[in-house]
Every structure is written in structure tokens, then in C-alpha cells.
Design a protein around this motif. Sequence first.
Motif, PDB file in Angstrom:
ATOM      1  N   MET A  52       0.941  -1.245   0.143  1.00  0.00           N
ATOM      2  CA  MET A  52       0.025   0.043   0.048  1.00  0.00           C
ATOM      3  C   MET A  52       0.792   1.220  -0.025  1.00  0.00           C
ATOM      4  O   MET A  52       1.686   1.340   0.762  1.00  0.00           O
ATOM      5  CB  MET A  52      -0.879   0.064   1.213  1.00  0.00           C
ATOM      6  N   LYS A  53       0.537   2.101  -1.071  1.00  0.00           N
ATOM      7  CA  LYS A  53       1.239   3.518  -0.780  1.00  0.00           C
ATOM      8  C   LYS A  53       0.682   4.509  -0.426  1.00  0.00           C
ATOM      9  O   LYS A  53      -0.517   4.943  -0.508  1.00  0.00           O
ATOM     10  CB  LYS A  53       1.621   3.599  -2.477  1.00  0.00           C
ATOM     11  N   VAL A  54       1.325   5.449   0.615  1.00  0.00           N
ATOM     12  CA  VAL A  54       0.847   6.154   1.743  1.00  0.00           C
ATOM     13  C   VAL A  54       1.390   7.521   1.544  1.00  0.00           C
ATOM     14  O   VAL A  54       2.655   7.510   1.857  1.00  0.00           O
ATOM     15  CB  VAL A  54       0.622   5.495   2.961  1.00  0.00           C
ATOM     16  N   LEU A  55       0.751   8.469   1.247  1.00  0.00           N
ATOM     17  CA  LEU A  55       1.184   9.735   1.292  1.00  0.00           C
ATOM     18  C   LEU A  55       0.873  10.536   2.590  1.00  0.00           C
ATOM     19  O   LEU A  55      -0.355  10.446   3.021  1.00  0.00           O
ATOM     20  CB  LEU A  55       0.595  10.929   0.141  1.00  0.00           C
ATOM     21  N   VAL A  56       1.823  10.972   3.337  1.00  0.00           N
ATOM     22  CA  VAL A  56       1.607  11.546   4.837  1.00  0.00           C
ATOM     23  C   VAL A  56       1.978  13.091   4.659  1.00  0.00           C
ATOM     24  O   VAL A  56       3.059  13.363   4.217  1.00  0.00           O
ATOM     25  CB  VAL A  56       2.620  10.965   5.741  1.00  0.00           C
ATOM     26  N   THR A  57       1.003  13.874   4.709  1.00  0.00           N
ATOM     27  CA  THR A  57       1.467  15.300   4.914  1.00  0.00           C
ATOM     28  C   THR A  57       1.547  15.747   6.411  1.00  0.00           C
ATOM     29  O   THR A  57       1.146  15.037   7.169  1.00  0.00           O
ATOM     30  CB  THR A  57       0.136  16.147   4.210  1.00  0.00           C
ATOM     31  N   GLY A  58       2.475  16.801   6.443  1.00  0.00           N
ATOM     32  CA  GLY A  58       3.131  17.090   7.787  1.00  0.00           C
ATOM     33  C   GLY A  58       3.868  16.065   8.244  1.00  0.00           C
ATOM     34  O   GLY A  58       4.040  15.928   9.532  1.00  0.00           O
ATOM     35  N   SER A  59       4.639  15.544   7.326  1.00  0.00           N
ATOM     36  CA  SER A  59       5.370  14.496   7.901  1.00  0.00           C
ATOM     37  C   SER A  59       6.428  14.945   8.780  1.00  0.00           C
ATOM     38  O   SER A  59       7.379  13.842   9.265  1.00  0.00           O
ATOM     39  CB  SER A  59       5.925  13.652   6.725  1.00  0.00           C
ATOM     40  N   THR A  60       6.918  16.101   8.934  1.00  0.00           N
ATOM     41  CA  THR A  60       7.957  16.439   9.865  1.00  0.00           C
ATOM     42  C   THR A  60       7.291  16.923  11.341  1.00  0.00           C
ATOM     43  O   THR A  60       8.084  17.383  12.174  1.00  0.00           O
ATOM     44  CB  THR A  60       8.718  17.768   9.248  1.00  0.00           C
ATOM     45  N   GLY A  61       5.904  16.841  11.432  1.00  0.00           N
ATOM     46  CA  GLY A  61       5.431  17.380  12.444  1.00  0.00           C
ATOM     47  C   GLY A  61       5.396  16.422  13.642  1.00  0.00           C
ATOM     48  O   GLY A  61       5.791  15.256  13.646  1.00  0.00           O
ATOM     49  N   PHE A  62       4.958  16.638  14.694  1.00  0.00           N
ATOM     50  CA  PHE A  62       4.763  15.841  15.879  1.00  0.00           C
ATOM     51  C   PHE A  62       4.174  14.588  15.449  1.00  0.00           C
ATOM     52  O   PHE A  62       4.590  13.554  16.100  1.00  0.00           O
ATOM     53  CB  PHE A  62       4.113  16.517  17.163  1.00  0.00           C
ATOM     54  N   VAL A  63       2.900  14.681  15.160  1.00  0.00           N
ATOM     55  CA  VAL A  63       2.007  13.438  14.787  1.00  0.00           C
ATOM     56  C   VAL A  63       2.503  12.814  13.473  1.00  0.00           C
ATOM     57  O   VAL A  63       2.754  11.476  13.361  1.00  0.00           O
ATOM     58  CB  VAL A  63       0.606  13.410  14.798  1.00  0.00           C
TER      59      VAL A  63
ATOM     60  N   GLU B 143       8.676   1.432   8.782  1.00  0.00           N
ATOM     61  CA  GLU B 143       9.254   0.195   9.630  1.00  0.00           C
ATOM     62  C   GLU B 143       8.401  -0.987   9.270  1.00  0.00           C
ATOM     63  O   GLU B 143       8.964  -2.201   9.655  1.00  0.00           O
ATOM     64  CB  GLU B 143       9.326   0.244  11.416  1.00  0.00           C
ATOM     65  N   SER B 144       7.157  -1.032   8.702  1.00  0.00           N
ATOM     66  CA  SER B 144       6.348  -1.901   8.275  1.00  0.00           C
ATOM     67  C   SER B 144       6.784  -2.081   6.625  1.00  0.00           C
ATOM     68  O   SER B 144       6.930  -1.208   5.798  1.00  0.00           O
ATOM     69  CB  SER B 144       5.064  -1.831   8.295  1.00  0.00           C
ATOM     70  N   LYS B 145       6.961  -3.333   6.351  1.00  0.00           N
ATOM     71  CA  LYS B 145       7.001  -4.021   4.630  1.00  0.00           C
ATOM     72  C   LYS B 145       5.600  -3.786   4.182  1.00  0.00           C
ATOM     73  O   LYS B 145       5.460  -3.799   2.937  1.00  0.00           O
ATOM     74  CB  LYS B 145       7.359  -5.115   4.683  1.00  0.00           C
ATOM     75  N   GLN B 146       4.460  -3.559   4.949  1.00  0.00           N
ATOM     76  CA  GLN B 146       3.205  -3.269   4.301  1.00  0.00           C
ATOM     77  C   GLN B 146       3.233  -2.055   3.484  1.00  0.00           C
ATOM     78  O   GLN B 146       2.118  -2.061   2.353  1.00  0.00           O
ATOM     79  CB  GLN B 146       1.997  -3.611   5.509  1.00  0.00           C
ATOM     80  N   PHE B 147       3.927  -1.034   3.817  1.00  0.00           N
ATOM     81  CA  PHE B 147       3.606   0.286   3.503  1.00  0.00           C
ATOM     82  C   PHE B 147       4.939   0.827   2.673  1.00  0.00           C
ATOM     83  O   PHE B 147       5.867   0.557   3.213  1.00  0.00           O
ATOM     84  CB  PHE B 147       3.239   1.356   4.702  1.00  0.00           C
ATOM     85  N   GLU B 148       4.546   1.495   1.638  1.00  0.00           N
ATOM     86  CA  GLU B 148       5.374   2.708   0.827  1.00  0.00           C
ATOM     87  C   GLU B 148       4.833   3.995   1.075  1.00  0.00           C
ATOM     88  O   GLU B 148       4.082   4.191   0.850  1.00  0.00           O
ATOM     89  CB  GLU B 148       5.389   2.193  -0.698  1.00  0.00           C
TER      90      GLU B 148
END
Length: 309
Positions: free
Chosen positions: A1-12, A22-27
Amino acid sequence: MKVLVTGSTGFVGSALTHALSESKQFEVVCGVRKAKSSLMKTIVFDLESAFEIESQLAGIDVVVHCAARVHQMYDNGLAPLDAYRRMNTTATLRLAEQAAAAGVKRFVFLSSIKVNGEQTLPGMPFTPQSKVCPDDPYGISKYEAEQALLALGQRSGMEIVIIRPPLVYGPGVRANFAKLVHIVQRGVPLPFGAIQNSRSLVYLGNLVDLMKVCLHHPKAANQVFLVSDDEDISTTQLLQKLAVAMGTKSRLVPVPAAWLMGLTKLLGKPEVGQRLCSSLQVDIRHTKETLDWTPPYRLGCALKHTVQK
């Protein structure tokens, strides 16, 4: 599964990005404001500009939108509601529209319990069905974003998942929670020894764990989820537990909550008194039952992780 995370440098966002990587499930693809050297794939765009990234979203399965103009207790800027709407409402919808056009299957939106309000009555916690009553620019902008996203989901077929956390704490936490930790660590006597409120908090690890479930769980689609540690606590108890976690003594003077509320009003800071003395509880039974999910971290352990890292 390919996931875009916005705010990727923030706290959450940074904690979620680390957990997914860390999971092989996600790109993982990181949404960032400025290009920087990184081992991870990135999409560079500024939410406060007229960004066009639809072509770059091709192949993305899920967008997790953590980026936001965050709540500030004292926002004295000009037209603060306009500033919050520009970032939290307009830009969120723009991103979601481009995601839907690019064929993204699911859009997970990190909202806030402030959509429901600032406090609850004893024994009457917020639920997903509770009446919404945002009363500051941040809460209003998040609620308007939720409504716009749900409408877009109905038009486009893209699945919308909304998560409303209360106060989030964990390693690296800042703002008011960090100030409390610092004051307790210094052993400063505090007039908070008789506060009998009840507040829901959520540990960063518990929130990230729920967000991971919401990426793929079929029953998460088009739902609103409240989240907490499922262990409500008073301000007095929180300060005592923080002291235990740091191996120090809590120095709490039992001043009546009504006196504290009155004092903060006289000082022109009623919001401080409200957050220290009022209750804010969330009922997460809907979240647990729908997703078959339980917070993996207990409160005492979570507080130790917070103050020791």
C-alpha cells in the motif's frame, strides 16, 4: 500500500511516517513544504499556495493529512479565522480534490476534538453523534474541513476517514504539556491539588496505532472516530503521575478549583483556568467496536515514555 503523509515532519506526522516505514506493508511518500535530502520519497508543495500535485498523486492508495495550522491559545494575528480556514479548510479540500481526481482510494483526515467543543459535563462524554460546537478559529476550520471532505467523498466515491483526538502527548511534545512536565520536574509548588475534573488524553503511540488501522480497515470508510487512551484522568492525578514517572515528588497545594477559575479570570486568562479545571471526556466505544481496536499503551507507561525520552 502506497501512503502519502502530509505534515510528515510534525509531531504526529513524523511519528506516523516512522511507524509506517518500519513495516513492509507500506510504501511511504512524505508531503513536505521544502525539498530536502531524504531516504524517503517526497512530494514538495506548500499548502498555503495554489499547489497543483494531481499528477504526483497517481499510484497513491491513501492520503493521511496531518499538516495543519495548529491551535494556539493566544492567537492575536489579524483575522485569525481567515488564516485557519486558508490552511485547514481550503487547502485541505484542494488536496482532497486532487487526490480524488488522481484515483486515491481513501483520505484520512486528522481533525480535532475541538470540533465538538472545549468541555463536557460530568458523565456526558463526547461521542461521534454529539452535537458539534467549535468555539475558536481552529475548531471551526477543522469542522468546516470535515464537512467539505464528507461532501467530496459522496460526490467522488473516495473514502473519507476522520479522526478527532483530544490533547496528544508523547516524546517530543511541546506547548502546554511540555510546560507542565518542566514545572513538575523543577519541584515547584503548584495550587492544583484539589481539581476533580476528568479529561481524556491520547498518547502519540496510541494515536499512530489507530491511524495505521484506519489506512486499510474496511469498516473505517466514511466514519468519524474519537480516540483517547481510554483512561480519563484529573489534572491533579496527571501531575501526580508525571512526578512518579520522573522519580520526583509532586508538590501540590489543595486550592479549590473555583478559586483557580476566578483567579485566571482576574488575570485575563480564563482559557487557562478552563483547561486546568474543566472536564473534557471522549467516549471511544464506537472506535473500539467498529475497528476491533484497543489502545496498545497504558497511561502510566505512556507517561514514562514521554518524560524519559
